[in-house]
Design a protein around this motif. Structure first.
Motif, PDB file in Angstrom:
ATOM      1  N   ALA A  45       0.803  -1.224   0.000  1.00 44.69           N
ATOM      2  CA  ALA A  45       0.000   0.000   0.000  1.00 44.69           C
ATOM      3  C   ALA A  45       0.835   1.273   0.000  1.00 44.69           C
ATOM      4  N   ASP A  46       2.148   1.133  -0.029  1.00 43.34           N
ATOM      5  CA  ASP A  46       3.048   2.277   0.084  1.00 43.34           C
ATOM      6  C   ASP A  46       3.466   2.751  -1.310  1.00 43.34           C
ATOM      7  N   ASP A  47       3.070   3.969  -1.680  1.00 47.60           N
ATOM      8  CA  ASP A  47       3.399   4.487  -3.003  1.00 47.60           C
ATOM      9  C   ASP A  47       4.892   4.695  -3.203  1.00 47.60           C
ATOM     10  N   ALA A  48       5.650   4.734  -2.107  1.00 47.90           N
ATOM     11  CA  ALA A  48       7.093   4.928  -2.218  1.00 47.90           C
ATOM     12  C   ALA A  48       7.825   3.630  -2.542  1.00 47.90           C
ATOM     13  N   VAL A  49       7.110   2.515  -2.566  1.00 47.28           N
ATOM     14  CA  VAL A  49       7.699   1.193  -2.818  1.00 47.28           C
ATOM     15  C   VAL A  49       7.177   0.650  -4.138  1.00 47.28           C
TER      16      VAL A  49
END
Length: 266
Positions: A45-49
């Motif tokens: 759920a992490d847009d940075a990943v």
């Protein structure tokens, strides 16, 4: 969970998760499994990943379930009987399903031993790399159990019925090179190149079109249970979705202009 049993870090859009119980060859405990599931869920759920890399600290990827810990606190049903099925339902199965449904690519870098449920988790990754000295072992038969954590599902799909049956019934080591030759894993690299190669692969995927990658995963996984007609319809639906993304517009423009694409996952 003892946070030290997992080491997690994000760099260049790659989340690196290290199983960190090297004294036990990263034997699996309920707390570690739950922590790993929650870590993958969070990174999904992490847009940075953009990609997830899973590996083990020390001399092995994972020796499978921690039998010593299980002996001290064995899982039991409501009537007090030993219930190994409960451990699967509560700990292993949710993690396996989380890995298979994660929209982001998961790469496993297998160093040393991958045995029992540890092998199952390594093979549930989307791409599995192994060090040349690594090996895979379906050790369950040696203690009177069946392969679990999805092994009976993934093995025949990857290597066929006879080889899957041989691995399960005989419980013999399978070298990393044989695993590649059988189609069980993606590639084998020299030991000292395992992490650099896996990280480079993860970074490549993390910089790719994440929306399309998620749909590629969904399509290929669905194909295992679909007939051709159903799969063709799914392809059409997913391609329709991909065609409406900014990533497709960028990818097509980059192709025409003969330049690298700059995907934004939009």
């Amino acid at each position: 969970m003892d946070e030290r049993s997992l080491l997690c870090a994000v760099e260049d859009r790659v989340a690196v998760i290290r199983l960190n119980r090297p004294k036990t060859l990263n034997a699996l405990t309920p707390d570690l499994l739950d922590g790993l599931r929650r870590a993958i869920e969070g990174y999904a759920a992490d847009d940075a990943v953009g990609a997830i890399l899973l590996t083990g600290e020390g001399r092995g990827f994972s020796s499978g379930a921690d039998l010593i810990a299980n002996a001290a606190q064995p899982p039991r049903d409501a009537e007090g009987r030993l219930d190994l099925g409960h451990a699967l339902e509560a700990c292993y199965n949710p993690l396996v399903l989380q890995m298979r449904t994660c929209p982001k690519p998961i790469i496993a870098a297998v160093n040393g031993m991958a045995a029992g449920a540890g092998a199952s988790l390594a093979l549930m990754a989307d791409l599995t790399l192994a060090a040349r000295s690594a090996y895979f072992l379906q050790a369950f038969v040696h203690i009177g159990l069946i392969p679990d954590a999805g092994a009976t599902w993934i093995l025949p799909r990857l290597v066929g019925a006879q080889r899957a049956m041989g691995l399960a019934l005989l419980g013999e080591r399978l070298s990393a090179q044989d695993a590649k030759d059988w189609g069980l894993i993606w590639d084998v690299v020299d030991d000292e190149q395992l992490l650099p190669t896996a990280l480079a692969l993860a970074r490549r995927l993390a910089s790719g079109p994440g929306l399309a990658i998620a749909r590629i995963k969904r399509a290929l996984q669905a194909a295992l249970g679909n007939d051709l007609t159903v799969q063709l319809q799914l392809e059409a639906e997913l391609q329709r979705e991909c065609g409406r993304t900014q990533d497709f517009i960028e990818g097509a423009a980059a192709f025409v202009q003969k330049r690298p694409p700059r995907f934004r996952n939009r």
